[in-house]
Design an enzyme around this catalytic site. Structure first.
Site, PDB file in Angstrom:
ATOM      1  N   HIS A 205     -15.819   7.328 -35.425  1.00 18.88           N
ATOM      2  CA  HIS A 205     -14.956   8.364 -34.405  1.00 18.88           C
ATOM      3  C   HIS A 205     -13.860   9.116 -35.559  1.00 18.88           C
ATOM      4  CE1 HIS A 205     -16.974   6.300 -31.227  1.00 18.88           C
ATOM      5  NE2 HIS A 205     -16.502   5.066 -31.613  1.00 18.88           N
ATOM      6  N   ARG A 244     -15.317  -1.347 -22.958  1.00 17.41           N
ATOM      7  CA  ARG A 244     -15.546  -0.267 -24.486  1.00 17.41           C
ATOM      8  C   ARG A 244     -15.568  -0.990 -26.128  1.00 17.41           C
ATOM      9  NH1 ARG A 244     -18.563   2.016 -27.477  1.00 17.41           N
ATOM     10  NH2 ARG A 244     -18.750   3.706 -27.906  1.00 17.41           N
ATOM     11  N   CYS A 248     -17.793  -2.683 -28.985  1.00 20.13           N
ATOM     12  CA  CYS A 248     -17.575  -1.267 -30.809  1.00 20.13           C
ATOM     13  C   CYS A 248     -17.669  -2.542 -31.100  1.00 20.13           C
ATOM     14  CB  CYS A 248     -16.172  -0.514 -30.212  1.00 20.13           C
ATOM     15  SG  CYS A 248     -16.577   1.002 -29.811  1.00 20.13           S
TER      16      CYS A 248
END
Lengths: 287, 106
Positions: A205, A244, A248
């Site tokens: 990210h 989330r 991940c």
């Protein structure tokens, strides 16, 4: 002789002054300054993607890819999170067995406050997320806690996010060394490589937003939590911020931590703080 | 080359060939228990560092399953693999204590 002494003295003074400056810079570099760091974090993305409107980063992969963005805009006419949103609204208004409601637990009756979560609780000395606050509200009213990852929790947070849409993320770091430590711990968690794949959150990210990982387009970390909770087609359902993080971790082949563990709370604090000034866009929809 | 050196070389070669030709000893339950204990200890240390890897857990479970079924060769091999995975995750956690800073946006 006098000249030589003057040169020696001058050199010594110069060296001392230079040393003084260097020492000051070292001290300054060691001191954590979240506001400056957040600015640098945002500028990194603004410079990397000069054509993306700043407020668009909260739309994750759609801000990175025009085709996906068009598809998403069409999907937003009948968004997949709509059922969860309706359920959340109803749940929010339904009184507990003792007659109280969620509104009694939150400032402003819980409406339009998503942008202030997570916050640092000085009494507890820890970060409190919206999900945690909701379950604490339930416990305080004699109700069983909800799962942190989906279903009811996702519905409730979807509704609360919806009432805050467009409001700018506004996370505070109070003048408390423990709050600064929580921010720093969250930052460290974000950048630390883990799992057999040796990936950190930043590997995808920060280093690779906009690029593909298999069929997916990676979202920028900037504003990534502003869209929470999300409906993910991959999950065939809604998921919270906890979900989330857990996903991940699993994808990098790391054993996920417990939902609402200190590390997850801290990384949520860090990521939300660096997104200050960007609008809440949740609930979101992602591939 | 002296005769002694030639003799030593020949001896080494014979030993090497003997070792290679000898059938590998089947692993015993004791071998499995020792290998499993070592893997479990390393996995516990990794978990303590909050950096357990999912393959460590699954390989450890595979070792246990093979051991419970009496397949000690397979059990020892899996336990050793699990130990190696756990040790790699410990190395990662230790080196990342400082290395994460290199990735930070400044």
């Amino acid at each position: 002789m006098k000249t030589r002494s003057a040169i020696w003295l001058g050199s010594a003074l110069f060296a001392l002054t230079a040393l003084g400056f260097t020492a000051q810079r070292v001290i300054a570099a060691d001191k954590i300054d979240p506001a400056t760091e957040a600015k640098a974090f945002q500028n990194f993305y603004f410079q990397k993607f000069p054509n993306v409107k700043h407020e668009d980063f909260v739309n994750g992969p759609y801000s990175m890819n025009e085709d996906m963005k068009r598809q998403w805009q069409e999907k937003e006419e009948f968004p997949p999170y709509e059922f969860a949103l309706d359920a959340g609204k109803e749940m929010f208004a339904t009184p507990f067995k003792n007659g109280k409601t969620y509104a009694d637990c939150f400032p402003n009756g819980g409406i339009g406050i998503r942008q202030n979560y997570p916050y640092f609780d000085g009494k507890e000395g820890k970060v409190v997320t919206l999900e945690l606050a909701l379950n604490r509200c339930r416990a305080a009213n004699g109700e069983e806690p909800y799962s942190y990852v989906k279903d009811e929790m996702a519905s409730l947070t979807a509704y609360m996010a919806f009432t805050s849409r467009g409001k700018l993320m506004d996370i505070k770091i109070p003048d408390d060394p423990r709050a600064l430590e929580a921010y720093e711990n969250g930052k460290r968690y974000f950048y630390t490589r883990r799992g057999q794949m040796n990936f950190s959150c930043a590997s995808c990210h920060v280093q690779s937003p906009g690029e593909r990982i298999r069929a997916e387009i990676l979202a920028p970390a900037l504003g990534i939590l502003n869209a929470m909770p999300i409906y993910r087609s991959e999950w065939s359902g809604m998921g919270t911020t906890s979900r989330r993080f857990i996903t991940c971790n699993s994808q990098t082949r790391a054993v996920p931590l417990e939902p609402q563990s200190d590390e997850y709370r801290d990384v949520e604090y860090f990521l939300s703080y660096v997104a200050n000034g960007l609008p809440i866009s949740g609930p979101g929809a992602r591939p | 080359m002296s005769t002694t050196m030639i003799g030593m070389r020949s001896l080494a070669l014979v030993l090497l060939l003997t070792a290679a030709a000898a059938p590998a000893r089947a692993a015993s339950e004791a071998d499995y228990k020792a290998a499993y204990a070592a893997a479990e200890a390393a996995a516990r240390e990794a978990a303590g560092l909050r950096n357990q890897w999912t393959p460590t857990v699954s390989t450890l479970a595979a070792a246990k399953k093979a051991g419970d079924g009496g397949d000690f060769d397979r059990a020892v091999a899996a336990a050793k693999e699990a130990e190696a995975l756990a040790k790699a995750s410990i190395f990662q956690a230790t080196s990342e204590k400082e290395a994460w800073k290199a990735m930070e946006i400044r």
